[in-house]
Design a protein around this motif. Structure first.
Motif, mmCIF file in Angstrom:
data_model
loop_
_atom_site.group_PDB
_atom_site.id
_atom_site.type_symbol
_atom_site.label_atom_id
_atom_site.label_comp_id
_atom_site.label_asym_id
_atom_site.label_seq_id
_atom_site.Cartn_x
_atom_site.Cartn_y
_atom_site.Cartn_z
ATOM 1 N N TYR A 70 43.557 42.362 33.847
ATOM 2 C CA TYR A 70 42.546 43.347 34.288
ATOM 3 C C TYR A 70 41.354 42.706 34.994
ATOM 4 O O TYR A 70 40.200 42.877 34.574
ATOM 5 N N PRO A 71 41.572 41.952 36.061
ATOM 6 C CA PRO A 71 40.427 41.455 36.828
ATOM 7 C C PRO A 71 39.787 42.596 37.612
ATOM 8 O O PRO A 71 40.432 43.625 37.809
ATOM 9 N N PRO A 72 38.539 42.422 38.027
ATOM 10 C CA PRO A 72 37.956 43.417 38.941
ATOM 11 C C PRO A 72 38.831 43.504 40.199
ATOM 12 O O PRO A 72 39.293 42.479 40.694
ATOM 13 N N ILE A 73 39.049 44.698 40.655
ATOM 14 C CA ILE A 73 39.904 44.886 41.832
ATOM 15 C C ILE A 73 39.069 45.439 42.985
ATOM 16 O O ILE A 73 38.289 46.360 42.799
ATOM 17 N N GLY A 74 39.205 44.820 44.131
ATOM 18 C CA GLY A 74 38.528 45.307 45.323
ATOM 19 C C GLY A 74 39.495 45.275 46.485
ATOM 20 O O GLY A 74 40.669 44.944 46.297
#
Lengths: 332, 423
Positions: free
Chosen positions: B338-342
């Motif tokens: 669950y890393p930040p997604i961009g």
């Protein structure tokens, strides 16, 4: 604690000196003692008695102070709580050298019957020889008890040789000497005491200078060197001063055990300090007092018989060693 | 302080040769090296405790070895490893001993001496201990007191042999911080040896490596890390790596032919704990798709993991995606962190969709996740992931043998938690 101990020690020393002059087979009233000590009102028998007792008291003071200071130096130098001129065999080595000089010297007519200064030199050399042997062995022996055992054995060896010398020599001349080899203040003479006293005082003064480097050495050799102490020179001076002190004591009174051991421990116990600037001089003070009191006890315990003073010092000294050993290596 | 072509050792035995280095005022120089490599020998020689076998040590052009004891002690202070036998001394007395080279034959302290003692105690933070006896101090406190003693000499240089050995972790950091402050705030030239590679790299202004009979000086810790010889001196058969960016030590993954494979999809610092747990658990770990400027990429590479990567600030390319898909689908375990997604890394979500659509099981690790990805098998922490060799995840999505293999493992914690989940 320090505040109370520091004035009490000299006061009690003075008290024990008075006690020593006052006690014995002839009763001397205290005021005559004090008067005699101050140099007036002494007459007749009292004067003689006081003079006799004064000699041995001064002898005990000189001998005890020397042993106390020497013990303090040796304990710090060897980092060994059991170190002491007697335990390490240094006193016995000194008396062996003195006995040998006395017998050879008078036998060959080199010295007059009892030349204290020549005997001091001989005794100092004997003490130095044993000290150096102990120093050499201490670098091989890591164990505190091992070093003590070696010292005790060296001491026995020296004593045995002394006994051999004394027994094989002219009996008549050696009679007094036999008692001397056991340690006593009873044979003290003004001639001996007065010529050794300045040497003892000089050695005590030098011992005060050794305290500072001894303190540095408590931090270990390398740290001491990094603090600016000259490690080797300090050690040499310390050993030499201890040998000189031991010799002073032995010339005056023969080898006396345990004062050099007990005095520094008493000081440490009373002041809770490791500072040799305090321990060395105060050990001299306490050593002097122990010697005077031991002499009083030697005279009075079995009166009219007189005990060798080492018998008395062993009575308190040997248990001290036992307690120290138990505390450090005994039951946990 | 400068050593020129120094040979150092004991007696005739040379331990170090060809040593040239400079200890600068205001800097903390840390000496590292394997055991028995000659760190102590070097420091003792610099301190003038050992005579150099060749070459010279100079302070302001004067040869240390020719200085008198007092003069040297006013220039160089030393803290050695020998334990002082001063148990009954108070802290103030011990620090006072530092005035040794300044006092007379009876070591009586003048007001000037007392001032220096006070200052040394202040700087090292032991003022409140002044009446304590040495026996009552902790190891860390004692070390600070011994440093204060050396500082009371008011030296320009301070030399310390293994000042952090035998200390607990907080005290080590405390002592290192103190040494750094002594250098940067008091302007003392400090040189100390230490076993602690990572602390040395973080605290040292300058690093000296003592190894195979000589020294190598690095002007910055980064230079040391970049030198393969440096890492080589510490690692047995390439077992660790040093990160030039974070100056940290990583345990290198040692690939074994038959190890189960794990693939981790992560980013922005969410991956390293999972990487380490899986490597410990016996997996051969790879990761992707990671941008080359992502901290996860950096850690993964330091740990020796295989990484499918993308250039910085470029969206994940089709090529990278395909490579990741190939690698992940061949793995025994797939984990998403669950890393930040961009916009630049949204490709990783497509990767997950593909994997799920292939019928593969994907674990999601992240108790504090801010978004959900449908279809993942969510666990609270890394400990709940299956450990390799215990329950090897088969590629088949439905796993009827779960309950049968549940208790065969040796890790009660992970099997316990999986039981909770299934009941």
């Amino acid at each position: 604690m320090r505040r109370y101990v520091l004035p009490v020690l000299p006061a009690s020393l003075l008290g024990s000196v008075l006690l020593s002059a006052a006690t014995g087979s002839v009763k001397v009233p205290l005021e005559s003692v004090i008067g005699g000590l101050l140099g007036f009102r002494a007459e007749g028998l009292a004067a003689t008695v006081i003079d006799l007792r004064l000699v041995r008291t001064v002898a005990a003071l000189a001998s005890g102070a020397s042993l106390g200071a020497a013990g303090a130096i040796l304990q710090s130098l060897f980092r060994n709580p059991l170190a002491d001129p007697f335990v390490l065999g240094i006193s016995s080595g000194s008396s062996l050298a003195i006995a040998a000089t006395l017998i050879a010297g008078t036998g060959l007519g080199l010295i007059s019957s009892y030349d204290p200064q020549a005997l001091y030199v001989a005794g100092a050399l004997g003490a130095l020889a044993v000290s150096l042997a102990v120093v050499a062995l201490s670098s091989l022996l890591r164990s505190v008890l091992g070093l003590v055992l070696v010292g005790v054995m060296l001491g026995y060896l020296a004593s045995a040789l002394t006994t051999l010398l004394v027994i094989t020599s002219d009996v008549e001349r050696m009679r007094a000497f036999t008692f001397w080899t056991l340690g006593t203040f009873s044979a003290s003479k003004w001639s001996v005491v007065s010529s050794v006293l300045p040497i003892a005082i000089g050695s005590l003064l030098v011992s005060l200078l050794v305290a500072k480097p001894l303190n540095a050495l408590l931090f270990g050799e390398e740290t001491a060197a990094s603090m600016g102490a000259s490690v080797r020179a300090s050690r040499v001076v310390a050993v030499a001063v201890a040998a000189s002190l031991v010799s002073c004591s032995v010339v005056v009174s023969g080898p006396i055990g345990f004062i050099g051991l007990a005095a520094p421990h008493a000081v440490r116990l009373l002041l809770r300090t490791e500072d040799n600037r305090l321990i060395v001089p105060l050990s001299a003070l306490v050593g002097a007092e122990l010697a005077v009191l031991s002499d009083v006890a030697a005279r009075t315990l079995m009166s009219p018989l007189e005990l060798p003073v080492t018998a008395v010092t062993s009575l308190f000294g040997a248990p001290t060693v036992l307690v120290l050993v138990m505390r450090r290596w005994g039951i946990r | 302080m400068r050593a020129r072509d120094l040979s150092a050792g004991y007696g005739r035995r040379e331990v170090l040769t060809g040593v040239s280095l400079e200890v600068e005022k205001g800097k903390l120089t840390l000496v590292v090296g394997p055991n028995a490599s000659g760190k102590s020998t070097l420091l003792k020689t610099l301190a003038g405790i050992l005579k150099p076998l060749g070459g010279v040590v100079l302070v302001d052009g004067r040869e240390v070895n020719r200085m008198g004891g007092r003069e040297r002690a006013r220039t160089i202070g030393a803290v050695t490893t020998s334990r002082p036998q001063v148990s009954e001394m108070t802290v103030e007395e011990v620090v006072g001993m530092g005035r040794y080279p300044w006092t007379g034959p009876f070591h009586l302290l003048t007001p000037r001496d007392r001032e220096a003692v006070e200052r040394a105690m202040e700087v090292t933070g032991v003022v409140h201990l002044r009446r304590r006896r040495v026996t009552e101090l902790s190891d860390g406190q004692l070390q600070r007191v011994l440093i204060a003693r050396a500082l009371a000499q008011e030296p320009d240089y301070l030399i310390l042999d293994e000042p952090t050995t035998h200390l607990d972790a907080p005290s080590r950091i405390e002592v290192m911080t103190l040494l750094r402050d002594l250098a940067s705030e008091e302007g003392v030239g400090v040189i100390a040896s230490t076993h602690e590679l990572e602390l040395a790299l973080r605290f040292g202004d300058k690093i000296v490596l003592v190894s195979s009979g000589t020294v190598k000086v690095y002007q910055r810790p980064e230079d040391a890390v970049g030198d393969p010889e440096f890492a080589g001196a510490f690692s047995v058969g390439r077992s660790i790596s040093l990160s030039p960016v974070s100056l940290s030590v990583e345990v290198l993954q040692r690939p074994r032919g038959d190890a189960p494979k794990a693939f981790v999809v992560s980013g922005s610092g969410t991956g390293p704990p999972v990487f380490r747990a899986l490597v410990r658990g016996g997996y051969e770990v790879s990761a992707g798709v990671l941008h080359e400027n992502d901290i996860d990429y950096h850690v993964a590479v330091s740990m020796g993991l295989e990484v499918v990567s993308e250039r910085p600030y470029f969206p994940i390319s089709e090529g990278a995606l395909r490579a990741a898909l190939e690698r992940a689908s061949a793995s025994d375990l797939i984990v998403f962190t669950y890393p930040p997604i961009g916009p630049l890394n949204s490709g990783n979500l497509r990767l997950l969709e593909e994997l799920l659509s292939m019928g593969l099981e994907v674990y999601g690790v992240g108790s504090s996740r801010t978004y959900d990805v449908p279809g993942l098998r969510v666990v609270g922490s890394v400990e709940e992931l299956p450990i390799a060799g215990e329950r090897r995840i088969s590629v088949a999505p439905a796993l009827p043998s779960w309950s049968g293999t549940r208790y065969t493992g040796s890790s009660p914690r992970s099997s316990g938690s999986s039981r909770d989940r299934s009941s």
